[in-house]
Design a protein around this motif. Sequence first.
Motif, short mmCIF file in Angstrom:
data_model
loop_
_atom_site.label_atom_id
_atom_site.label_comp_id
_atom_site.label_asym_id
_atom_site.label_seq_id
_atom_site.Cartn_x
_atom_site.Cartn_y
_atom_site.Cartn_z
N SER A 13 33.70 48.20 32.34
CA SER A 13 34.18 47.16 31.45
C SER A 13 33.04 46.21 31.12
O SER A 13 32.29 45.79 31.98
N SER A 14 32.94 45.85 29.86
CA SER A 14 31.90 44.91 29.45
C SER A 14 32.19 43.50 29.96
O SER A 14 31.34 42.63 29.88
N ASN A 15 33.41 43.27 30.47
CA ASN A 15 33.78 41.95 30.96
C ASN A 15 33.38 41.73 32.41
O ASN A 15 33.63 40.68 32.96
N ILE A 16 32.79 42.73 33.03
CA ILE A 16 32.43 42.63 34.44
C ILE A 16 30.92 42.64 34.57
O ILE A 16 30.23 43.45 33.99
N ARG A 17 30.41 41.69 35.34
CA ARG A 17 28.97 41.66 35.62
C ARG A 17 28.66 42.75 36.62
O ARG A 17 29.38 42.89 37.61
N PRO A 18 27.61 43.52 36.41
CA PRO A 18 27.29 44.59 37.35
C PRO A 18 27.07 44.04 38.75
O PRO A 18 26.45 43.00 38.94
N GLY A 19 27.63 44.75 39.73
CA GLY A 19 27.36 44.43 41.11
C GLY A 19 28.29 43.43 41.76
O GLY A 19 28.13 43.11 42.92
N ASP A 20 29.26 42.90 41.01
CA ASP A 20 30.19 42.00 41.70
C ASP A 20 31.59 42.15 41.15
O ASP A 20 31.83 42.93 40.24
N ASN A 21 32.51 41.42 41.72
CA ASN A 21 33.91 41.55 41.33
C ASN A 21 34.37 40.42 40.43
O ASN A 21 35.55 40.27 40.20
N GLU A 22 33.47 39.63 39.96
CA GLU A 22 33.86 38.48 39.16
C GLU A 22 34.24 38.90 37.74
O GLU A 22 33.58 39.71 37.12
N VAL A 23 35.31 38.32 37.25
CA VAL A 23 35.69 38.50 35.85
C VAL A 23 34.89 37.48 35.06
O VAL A 23 34.83 36.32 35.41
N ALA A 30 43.61 32.88 33.68
CA ALA A 30 43.39 32.27 35.00
C ALA A 30 44.11 33.08 36.09
O ALA A 30 43.61 33.21 37.20
N THR A 31 45.26 33.64 35.75
CA THR A 31 46.00 34.48 36.70
C THR A 31 45.17 35.71 37.07
O THR A 31 45.05 36.06 38.24
N ASP A 32 44.59 36.37 36.06
CA ASP A 32 43.75 37.54 36.33
C ASP A 32 42.58 37.17 37.22
O ASP A 32 42.24 37.91 38.16
N GLU A 33 41.95 36.05 36.95
CA GLU A 33 40.81 35.62 37.75
C GLU A 33 41.23 35.37 39.20
O GLU A 33 40.49 35.69 40.13
N GLU A 34 42.41 34.80 39.40
CA GLU A 34 42.91 34.55 40.75
C GLU A 34 43.20 35.87 41.47
O GLU A 34 42.89 36.02 42.66
N VAL A 35 43.78 36.83 40.76
CA VAL A 35 44.05 38.15 41.35
C VAL A 35 42.74 38.78 41.81
O VAL A 35 42.64 39.29 42.93
N VAL A 36 41.73 38.76 40.97
CA VAL A 36 40.43 39.31 41.33
C VAL A 36 39.86 38.58 42.54
O VAL A 36 39.36 39.21 43.49
N PHE A 45 39.04 46.72 48.78
CA PHE A 45 38.75 46.42 47.38
C PHE A 45 37.34 45.90 47.14
O PHE A 45 36.97 45.61 46.00
N ARG A 46 36.54 45.76 48.18
CA ARG A 46 35.17 45.27 48.00
C ARG A 46 34.41 46.23 47.12
O ARG A 46 34.42 47.44 47.34
N ALA A 51 38.11 44.29 36.49
CA ALA A 51 39.05 44.87 35.52
C ALA A 51 39.94 45.90 36.20
O ALA A 51 41.13 46.01 35.88
N ASP A 52 39.40 46.64 37.13
CA ASP A 52 40.19 47.65 37.84
C ASP A 52 41.18 46.99 38.79
O ASP A 52 42.29 47.49 38.96
N LEU A 53 40.79 45.89 39.41
CA LEU A 53 41.71 45.17 40.29
C LEU A 53 42.92 44.66 39.51
O LEU A 53 44.05 44.75 39.97
N VAL A 54 42.67 44.12 38.32
CA VAL A 54 43.76 43.65 37.46
C VAL A 54 44.64 44.82 37.06
O VAL A 54 45.88 44.73 37.08
N SER A 55 44.04 45.95 36.72
CA SER A 55 44.82 47.14 36.34
C SER A 55 45.68 47.64 37.50
O SER A 55 46.83 48.03 37.30
N ILE A 56 45.12 47.64 38.71
CA ILE A 56 45.87 48.05 39.89
C ILE A 56 47.08 47.15 40.07
O ILE A 56 48.19 47.63 40.33
N ALA A 57 46.87 45.85 39.94
CA ALA A 57 47.97 44.90 40.13
C ALA A 57 49.08 45.13 39.11
O ALA A 57 50.27 45.13 39.45
N HIS A 58 48.70 45.36 37.86
CA HIS A 58 49.72 45.65 36.83
C HIS A 58 50.42 46.97 37.11
O HIS A 58 51.64 47.10 36.90
N ALA A 59 49.70 47.97 37.58
CA ALA A 59 50.30 49.27 37.89
C ALA A 59 51.31 49.15 39.03
O ALA A 59 52.37 49.79 39.00
N GLU A 60 50.99 48.33 40.02
CA GLU A 60 51.93 48.12 41.12
C GLU A 60 53.23 47.51 40.61
O GLU A 60 54.32 47.94 40.99
#
Length: 108
Positions: A13-23, A30-36, A45-46, A51-60
């Motif tokens: 995802s272009s919204n994710i900085r390489p190497g970390d989990n920050e949105v 803000a909800t997505d950022e808190e989930v991440v 999940f480390r 973006a994948d963490l948000v997708s996982i949460a929505h899938a659950e």
Amino acid sequence: AVVQPSPAPISPSSNIRPGDNEVTSGAYSATDEEVVSLLSTRPSFRGVPGADLVSIAHAECGVLQRGGHGSAVVAIAANNGLSVADASYSLGVSVAAYCPEYLSAATQ
């Protein structure tokens, strides 16, 4: 019987900085950022992109919305390599963030 969903392909995802989990700021709510922020602290999940963490949460939540129970969500996650503790934690975060109306289903 609970049908186990096929895992979605993971794409960068272009919204994710390489190497970390920050949105990237402004990319998600803000909800997505808190989930991440919450999920990325758990060992299972480390290193998983935000973006994948948000997708996982929505899938659950999707499993619960289709009539599934929390025990099925945790079992699916555990069968895919997550610890039961992290799968349970993820479900709690997902329900609190995206589908609180399914809290009773999540506890079954």
